[in-house]
Design a protein around this motif. Structure first.
Motif, mmCIF file in Angstrom:
data_model
loop_
_atom_site.group_PDB
_atom_site.id
_atom_site.type_symbol
_atom_site.label_atom_id
_atom_site.label_comp_id
_atom_site.label_asym_id
_atom_site.label_seq_id
_atom_site.Cartn_x
_atom_site.Cartn_y
_atom_site.Cartn_z
ATOM 1 N N VAL A 7 0.837 -1.204 0.000
ATOM 2 C CA VAL A 7 0.000 0.000 0.000
ATOM 3 C C VAL A 7 0.876 1.259 0.000
ATOM 4 C CG1 VAL A 7 -0.202 0.117 2.557
ATOM 5 C CG2 VAL A 7 -1.997 1.081 1.116
ATOM 6 N N ALA A 64 10.913 -8.921 -1.827
ATOM 7 C CA ALA A 64 11.330 -7.571 -1.434
ATOM 8 C C ALA A 64 10.684 -7.315 -0.079
ATOM 9 C CB ALA A 64 10.881 -6.560 -2.481
ATOM 10 N N THR A 109 15.472 -8.452 -0.721
ATOM 11 C CA THR A 109 16.384 -8.491 0.417
ATOM 12 C C THR A 109 16.652 -9.918 0.910
ATOM 13 O OG1 THR A 109 14.424 -7.653 1.570
ATOM 14 C CG2 THR A 109 16.181 -6.116 1.152
ATOM 15 N N PHE A 158 11.227 -0.307 -7.129
ATOM 16 C CA PHE A 158 10.524 -0.240 -5.847
ATOM 17 C C PHE A 158 10.419 -1.626 -5.226
ATOM 18 C CE2 PHE A 158 9.198 3.862 -7.583
ATOM 19 C CZ PHE A 158 9.475 4.665 -6.482
ATOM 20 N N ASN A 201 -1.819 -9.328 -7.299
ATOM 21 C CA ASN A 201 -2.738 -9.196 -6.162
ATOM 22 C C ASN A 201 -2.286 -7.937 -5.412
ATOM 23 O OD1 ASN A 201 -4.933 -10.917 -4.992
ATOM 24 N ND2 ASN A 201 -3.781 -10.502 -3.120
ATOM 25 N N PRO A 202 -2.989 -6.807 -5.622
ATOM 26 C CA PRO A 202 -2.535 -5.572 -4.978
ATOM 27 C C PRO A 202 -2.960 -5.535 -3.513
ATOM 28 C CG PRO A 202 -4.536 -5.154 -6.215
ATOM 29 C CD PRO A 202 -4.206 -6.613 -6.435
ATOM 30 N N HIS A 203 -2.381 -4.620 -2.747
ATOM 31 C CA HIS A 203 -2.877 -4.398 -1.383
ATOM 32 C C HIS A 203 -4.315 -3.890 -1.489
ATOM 33 C CE1 HIS A 203 -3.325 -2.868 2.646
ATOM 34 N NE2 HIS A 203 -2.148 -3.371 2.980
ATOM 35 N N HIS A 207 3.479 2.090 -1.832
ATOM 36 C CA HIS A 207 3.620 2.616 -3.200
ATOM 37 C C HIS A 207 2.959 1.620 -4.136
ATOM 38 C CE1 HIS A 207 7.345 3.108 -0.898
ATOM 39 N NE2 HIS A 207 7.608 1.880 -1.251
ATOM 40 N N PHE A 209 -0.187 -17.858 -5.549
ATOM 41 C CA PHE A 209 1.006 -18.623 -5.145
ATOM 42 C C PHE A 209 0.880 -20.084 -5.595
ATOM 43 C CE2 PHE A 209 1.935 -15.816 -1.132
ATOM 44 C CZ PHE A 209 2.269 -14.769 -1.961
ATOM 45 N N THR A 223 6.335 -7.808 -2.736
ATOM 46 C CA THR A 223 6.899 -6.617 -2.093
ATOM 47 C C THR A 223 6.006 -6.275 -0.915
ATOM 48 O OG1 THR A 223 7.627 -5.890 -4.281
ATOM 49 C CG2 THR A 223 7.671 -4.253 -2.536
ATOM 50 N N MET A 280 7.450 3.768 9.856
ATOM 51 C CA MET A 280 6.805 4.312 8.647
ATOM 52 C C MET A 280 6.004 5.590 8.922
ATOM 53 S SD MET A 280 5.747 0.939 6.454
ATOM 54 C CE MET A 280 5.027 -0.019 7.753
HETATM 55 P P1 NAD Z 1 2.006 -5.564 3.980
HETATM 56 O O1 NAD Z 1 2.949 -6.666 4.322
HETATM 57 O O2 NAD Z 1 0.914 -5.252 4.934
HETATM 58 O O3 NAD Z 1 1.315 -5.870 2.578
HETATM 59 C C1 NAD Z 1 2.055 -6.096 1.413
HETATM 60 C C2 NAD Z 1 1.262 -6.961 0.460
HETATM 61 O O4 NAD Z 1 1.243 -8.293 0.962
HETATM 62 C C3 NAD Z 1 -0.199 -6.546 0.321
HETATM 63 O O5 NAD Z 1 -0.605 -6.733 -1.011
HETATM 64 C C4 NAD Z 1 -0.925 -7.492 1.257
HETATM 65 O O6 NAD Z 1 -2.253 -7.678 0.881
HETATM 66 C C5 NAD Z 1 -0.101 -8.762 1.068
HETATM 67 N N1 NAD Z 1 -0.092 -9.716 2.179
HETATM 68 C C6 NAD Z 1 0.098 -9.447 3.483
HETATM 69 N N2 NAD Z 1 0.117 -10.606 4.191
HETATM 70 C C7 NAD Z 1 -0.037 -11.610 3.305
HETATM 71 C C8 NAD Z 1 -0.091 -13.045 3.397
HETATM 72 N N3 NAD Z 1 0.016 -13.680 4.565
HETATM 73 N N4 NAD Z 1 -0.251 -13.752 2.255
HETATM 74 C C9 NAD Z 1 -0.344 -13.128 1.061
HETATM 75 N N5 NAD Z 1 -0.329 -11.795 0.911
HETATM 76 C C10 NAD Z 1 -0.161 -11.035 2.016
HETATM 77 O O7 NAD Z 1 2.915 -4.281 3.726
HETATM 78 P P2 NAD Z 1 2.501 -2.803 3.335
HETATM 79 O O8 NAD Z 1 2.055 -2.069 4.546
HETATM 80 O O9 NAD Z 1 1.613 -2.814 2.163
HETATM 81 O O10 NAD Z 1 3.912 -2.257 2.867
HETATM 82 C C11 NAD Z 1 4.905 -1.885 3.793
HETATM 83 C C12 NAD Z 1 5.908 -2.984 4.016
HETATM 84 O O11 NAD Z 1 6.501 -3.384 2.786
HETATM 85 C C13 NAD Z 1 7.058 -2.505 4.892
HETATM 86 O O12 NAD Z 1 7.463 -3.540 5.743
HETATM 87 C C14 NAD Z 1 8.133 -2.147 3.875
HETATM 88 O O13 NAD Z 1 9.436 -2.185 4.386
HETATM 89 C C15 NAD Z 1 7.921 -3.222 2.843
HETATM 90 N N6 NAD Z 1 8.403 -2.804 1.528
HETATM 91 C C16 NAD Z 1 9.534 -3.364 1.044
HETATM 92 C C17 NAD Z 1 10.018 -2.966 -0.185
HETATM 93 C C18 NAD Z 1 11.284 -3.539 -0.748
HETATM 94 O O14 NAD Z 1 11.630 -3.194 -1.870
HETATM 95 N N7 NAD Z 1 12.012 -4.388 -0.054
HETATM 96 C C19 NAD Z 1 9.345 -1.996 -0.941
HETATM 97 C C20 NAD Z 1 8.180 -1.448 -0.424
HETATM 98 C C21 NAD Z 1 7.700 -1.856 0.820
#
Ligand code: NAD
Length: 473
Positions: free
Chosen positions: A141, A240, A446, A442, A165-167, A143, A210, A221, A370
């Protein structure tokens, strides 16, 4: 128009694909889904069919498809950035717009795929980079559209298609982006559905991607949970994952530059970036001077009581594991002035960052917050600062920053941290080509180690050998 076998085949395949997906047949484009699906199976099948057509095209068509994504990101950045900001309600509008522009300009494309040649007395071998097919992508969410667009550029350049599958909180802008990209790509090269997306995403639809046998590879990501879920899949996963980037400042640093850089990185998009400065370890001999320098660049210092009040509200126990702390959703990505207001403090609306002195065990140090409050920890020397930086990076191997003029210290910290991005004497975003050299993604892989993703990340290497011949000299 010349009617060729390929053209006829494409039209027939497209009509069949639309009939299967229960959509209107292509005509003037009205009523078409342009890549948005309710159902994972239909989305994967449509992307697979599009990718089979795409694979038969040359690099020129890949470049045309990539250019469509670049052009829309750049030319429509204001509108799309505003849409993302209004939907997600986190971060800063100016940075939402800028992230789309840099995604369009700086994400590597077709030019990254260079055929390697070995040529000698025994003939010639070529190593070429082939696509996997359909790649399942998961976007955050923080970016939504920039990540999707960057993944699209990487994946189209390497001849793949994706299903996304977007957030859920950034799904509307992600779907709009996919529709605009598909329409432009269809107009440019006659193929729809190279990019597909689930309109109403859930954890179940992520799992279905998956598990789907038509999905050959994953690129996720996000935070720790999605990373773990992707790594449990038997498919190859590019993960990521989360970060908690520490900054070390030693006694040799240019303190004004350090303060400006910490603010530029920690305040960018209200500290939503995974690479953004999250906590500072500064040596005692320059600590007070550094704190003073921060106040010269639109950062406001909080005292102990104010930090405690903010911590109480902004860092909370995770609902599913009370021993685990996390940032409160209502504070993530909010303006510094809003954070201040929540603890009864009025600061100028254009305040970039809040900051203050804390112990190293303070929740703002340990948690990926964040939001634009950055804790500063006073350390007796630089070795202690580096040891703390390593501890609180939590082994994510993501990003670390140092401000120092001592080459030995810089080298030692680089080796100790073993992170994907290590920045010296600049803001974190210098590592992605903003004020530093290099290209951008983006999705910084890691735990799986690919680092800043490029088209090559999403390819299979194929070798073609001619024994004993074709070398011309
Ligand atoms: P989030 O983990 O809440 O969600 C990310 C995505 O994963 C969403 O689409 C969400 O619906 C999905 N998701 C979450 N749990 C899941 C599961 N158990 N199974 C399948 N899908 C699942 O993260 P966020 O708040 O959207 O983004 C912020 C996080 O992402 C931070 O931890 C940030 O550091 C990380 N991030 C990393 C990078 C990178 O390049 N390494 C880039 C951007 C953000």
């Amino acid at each position: 128009m010349t009617v060729t076998d390929d053209l006829i085949r494409n039209v027939v395949q497209e009509v069949l694909s639309h009939m299967r997906n229960g959509q209107a047949a292509p005509g003037n484009g009205k009523g078409r889904a342009w890549g948005v699906f309710d159902d994972v199976d239909a989305a994967v099948n449509a992307a697979a069919e599009a990718q089979r057509q795409f694979e038969r095209r040359g690099l020129d068509d890949r470049k045309k498809a990539v250019d469509c994504v670049r052009r829309i990101c750049i030319e429509r950045s204001e509108e799309l950035g505003r849409d993302e900001f209004e939907e997600t309600k986190i971060g800063r509008l100016v940075h939402k717009i800028e992230k789309l522009v840099v995604a369009g300009e700086k994400t590597p494309g077709v030019e990254f795929l260079k055929t390697e040649v070995s040529s000698g007395a025994n003939g010639i071998s070529l190593t070429e980079y082939a696509p996997f097919g359909v790649v399942g992508i998961i976007t955050p969410v923080t970016h939504s559209l920039p990540t999707l667009a960057g993944n699209a550029i990487n994946l189209l350049a390497s001849g793949n298609a994706f299903v996304c599958n977007p957030h859920p909180s950034g799904a509307r802008i992600a779907c709009k982006g996919v529709q605009l990209f598909n329409q432009a790509i269809h107009q440019a090269i006659g193929i729809d559905n190279l990019l597909t997306i689930i309109g109403k995403p859930t954890l179940e639809s992520a799992q279905a991607i998956f598990d789907h046998k038509g999905v050959r590879m994953l690129c996720v990501t996000g935070g720790p949970a999605v990373g773990r879920a992707a790594l449990r899949s038997p498919k190859r996963a590019i993960v990521a994952g989360p970060g908690n980037p520490p900054v070390v400042v030693d006694e040799t640093a240019d303190l004004d530059n350090a303060a400006r850089s910490i603010i530029a990185g920690g305040a960018y998009d209200n500290n939503l970036l995974c690479i953004g400065e999250k906590e500072v370890f500064a040596v005692a001999s320059i600590f007070d001077e550094l704190m003073e320098a921060m106040t010269r660049h639109k950062a406001v210092r909080l005292d102990k009581a104010q930090i405690e009040a903010l911590t109480k509200q902004a860092i909370v126990a995770a609902p599913d594991d009370k021993s685990h702390l996390m940032a409160h959703k209502d504070f993530i990505g909010q303006d510094a002035a809003v954070l201040a207001q929540r603890i009864g403090l009025k600061v100028p609306a254009d305040t970039e960052l809040l900051f203050g002195e804390t112990e190293d065990s303070q929740p703002f140090v340990t948690v990926e917050q964040m939001m634009p409050f950055v804790p500063f920890v006073r350390t007796k020397d630089v070795d202690t600062a580096i040891a703390m930086a390593k501890k609180y990076e939590h082994g994510f191997k993501h990003t670390a920053i140092i401000h120092s003029r001592n080459v030995e210290t810089i080298t030692r910290m680089g080796r100790e941290m073993d992170v994907s991005l290590f920045v010296q004497n600049g803001p974190s975003q210098a590592s992605l080509g903003a004020g530093g050299e290099g290209y951008l993604s983006f999705s910084i892989a890691t735990p799986t180690g690919e680092g800043v993703t490029t088209p090559v990340t999403f390819t299979r290497q194929r070798r073609s050998t001619t024994a004993g011949g074709t070398r011309g000299v």
